[in-house]
Motif scaffolding. Structure first.
Motif, PDB file in Angstrom:
ATOM      1  N   TYR A 271     -10.140  71.744  17.133  1.00  0.00           N
ATOM      2  CA  TYR A 271      -8.965  71.425  16.307  1.00  0.00           C
ATOM      3  C   TYR A 271      -8.015  70.498  17.055  1.00  0.00           C
ATOM      4  CZ  TYR A 271      -4.421  72.034  14.065  1.00  0.00           C
ATOM      5  OH  TYR A 271      -3.193  71.815  13.489  1.00  0.00           O
ATOM      6  N   ARG A 272      -7.741  70.801  18.310  1.00  0.00           N
ATOM      7  CA  ARG A 272      -6.826  69.970  19.094  1.00  0.00           C
ATOM      8  C   ARG A 272      -7.392  68.564  19.297  1.00  0.00           C
ATOM      9  NH1 ARG A 272      -6.223  75.094  21.431  1.00  0.00           N
ATOM     10  NH2 ARG A 272      -7.823  74.689  23.007  1.00  0.00           N
ATOM     11  N   GLN A 273      -8.696  68.478  19.524  1.00  0.00           N
ATOM     12  CA  GLN A 273      -9.302  67.157  19.689  1.00  0.00           C
ATOM     13  C   GLN A 273      -9.262  66.374  18.380  1.00  0.00           C
ATOM     14  OE1 GLN A 273     -10.518  65.927  22.785  1.00  0.00           O
ATOM     15  NE2 GLN A 273     -10.238  64.091  21.536  1.00  0.00           N
ATOM     16  N   ALA A 274      -9.486  67.061  17.251  1.00  0.00           N
ATOM     17  CA  ALA A 274      -9.400  66.398  15.944  1.00  0.00           C
ATOM     18  C   ALA A 274      -7.992  65.869  15.705  1.00  0.00           C
ATOM     19  CB  ALA A 274      -9.808  67.370  14.829  1.00  0.00           C
ATOM     20  N   CYS A 275      -6.980  66.655  16.043  1.00  0.00           N
ATOM     21  CA  CYS A 275      -5.598  66.202  15.875  1.00  0.00           C
ATOM     22  C   CYS A 275      -5.345  64.942  16.694  1.00  0.00           C
ATOM     23  CB  CYS A 275      -4.626  67.304  16.294  1.00  0.00           C
ATOM     24  SG  CYS A 275      -4.548  68.717  15.158  1.00  0.00           S
ATOM     25  N   ALA A 276      -5.842  64.930  17.934  1.00  0.00           N
ATOM     26  CA  ALA A 276      -5.669  63.755  18.790  1.00  0.00           C
ATOM     27  C   ALA A 276      -6.405  62.551  18.223  1.00  0.00           C
ATOM     28  CB  ALA A 276      -6.158  64.065  20.207  1.00  0.00           C
ATOM     29  N   ASN A 277      -7.637  62.776  17.718  1.00  0.00           N
ATOM     30  CA  ASN A 277      -8.419  61.674  17.149  1.00  0.00           C
ATOM     31  C   ASN A 277      -7.768  61.116  15.891  1.00  0.00           C
ATOM     32  OD1 ASN A 277     -10.394  61.799  19.141  1.00  0.00           O
ATOM     33  ND2 ASN A 277     -11.715  63.162  17.969  1.00  0.00           N
ATOM     34  N   LEU A 278      -7.239  61.995  15.057  1.00  0.00           N
ATOM     35  CA  LEU A 278      -6.600  61.533  13.814  1.00  0.00           C
ATOM     36  C   LEU A 278      -5.278  60.822  14.100  1.00  0.00           C
ATOM     37  CD1 LEU A 278      -7.567  61.888  10.797  1.00  0.00           C
ATOM     38  CD2 LEU A 278      -8.847  63.142  12.528  1.00  0.00           C
TER      39      LEU A 278
END
Length: 293
Positions: A271-278
């Motif tokens: 989830y944290r990586q997805a937030c950073a990617n988005l």
């Protein structure tokens, strides 16, 4: 507690939590299209969370759990619209299953969706290099030496599938494509039942140039597969849902193509990586909408 954390902008909403519980809070008929890669039953272990659908003892147990999601998808997806899922048939092993063979995972998922009310709309077979699969898995059926020993155990490689299910009824918001944006040769490529031109390494975790200690998704969906589904089956501005967001591949492509993303992920590091990617994708695309975490 359905949602542990959440991040919202004017272009995307990301939730950390159990996808079934998060979807239960979404309004009826609020999603225009959904595309995702579900856990492959117990083939990979993503987390030790009891709510992780990959933590099951059997395929039947997985289908039972997945049925809760299929019913929520049927409720939140708009009438006449589509859900696409990426999957493969699963290898059986002598040690785990007592025989060497394959499990029809694709067919099991289709049946779960049909039981929830969906119609089997279409599927495409995605070619994968058998040499790469042999080197990675050392599967007896793909070994060249098995031809000399006993080719009755030789088999073809296991392809991926993009299976699409439709919610019955009339789509009240037609998806129209201009000829200049969707020429005949492009349609012929999309309409082919076998896609042989998908670059297996064209995934978000390679595209985003992440550091070595960043979270890596075990089997991220190729960006071009996502791109074809979203392009064909949604309009600009539509809400595109991924209930198994991982590091954010489907949401990333949704932003890239001018759609709005809704993503759910249970695993905290994903989830944290997805937030950073988005966030990075939004900045690259010039999206500076406000955020409310």
């Amino acid at each position: 507690m359905p949602c542990i954390d959440q991040t919202h902008t004017d272009r995307y909403s990301l939730y950390r939590g159990d996808c079934v519980e998060v979807l239960a809070d979404l309004p009826d008929e609020s999603i225009h299209y959904s595309i995702f890669s579900p856990p492959f039953a117990s083939l990979y272990t993503y987390s030790d969370d009891a709510r992780d659908m990959g933590n099951v003892k059997s395929h039947d147990e997985f289908y039972t759990q997945f049925a809760f999601l299929a019913r929520e998808l049927f409720r939140v997806v708009k009438t006449g619209r589509l859900v696409s899922f990426h999957c493969m048939n699963l290898p059986k092993s002598k040690s785990r299953d007592g025989v060497i063979g394959l499990t029809d995972f694709r067919g099991g998922l289709i049946r779960v969706f049909e039981d929830a009310g969906f119609v089997f709309h279409s599927e495409v077979c995605i070619w994968k290099d058998p040499v790469t699969a042999m080197q990675r898995t050392k599967a007896i059926g793909l070994l060249y030496k098995q031809l000399k020993k006993d080719s009755s155990m030789s088999r073809q490689g296991i392809p991926d599938y993009l299976v699409t299910m439709r919610k019955p009824g009339t789509n009240e918001e037609p998806i129209g494509h201009k000829p200049e944006d969707f020429p005949v040769d492009l349609w012929q490529k999309y309409a082919s039942p076998v896609w042989t031109d998908i670059n297996q390494s064209d995934t978000l975790q390679y595209r985003s140039a992440r550091e070595h200690d960043d979270e890596k998704h075990i089997c991220p969906l190729q960006l071009d597969v996502i791109r074809r589904g979203i392009t064909l089956w949604s309009n600009p501005g539509d809400f595109v849902l991924t209930p198994f967001m991982g590091i954010g591949s489907e949401a990333y492509v949704s932003l890239e193509l001018g759609r709005r993303a809704v993503g759910v992920e249970l695993k905290g590091s994903y989830y944290r990586q997805a937030c950073a990617n988005l966030l990075a994708a939004g900045q690259q695309l010039g999206m500076f909408g406000g955020s409310d975490e």
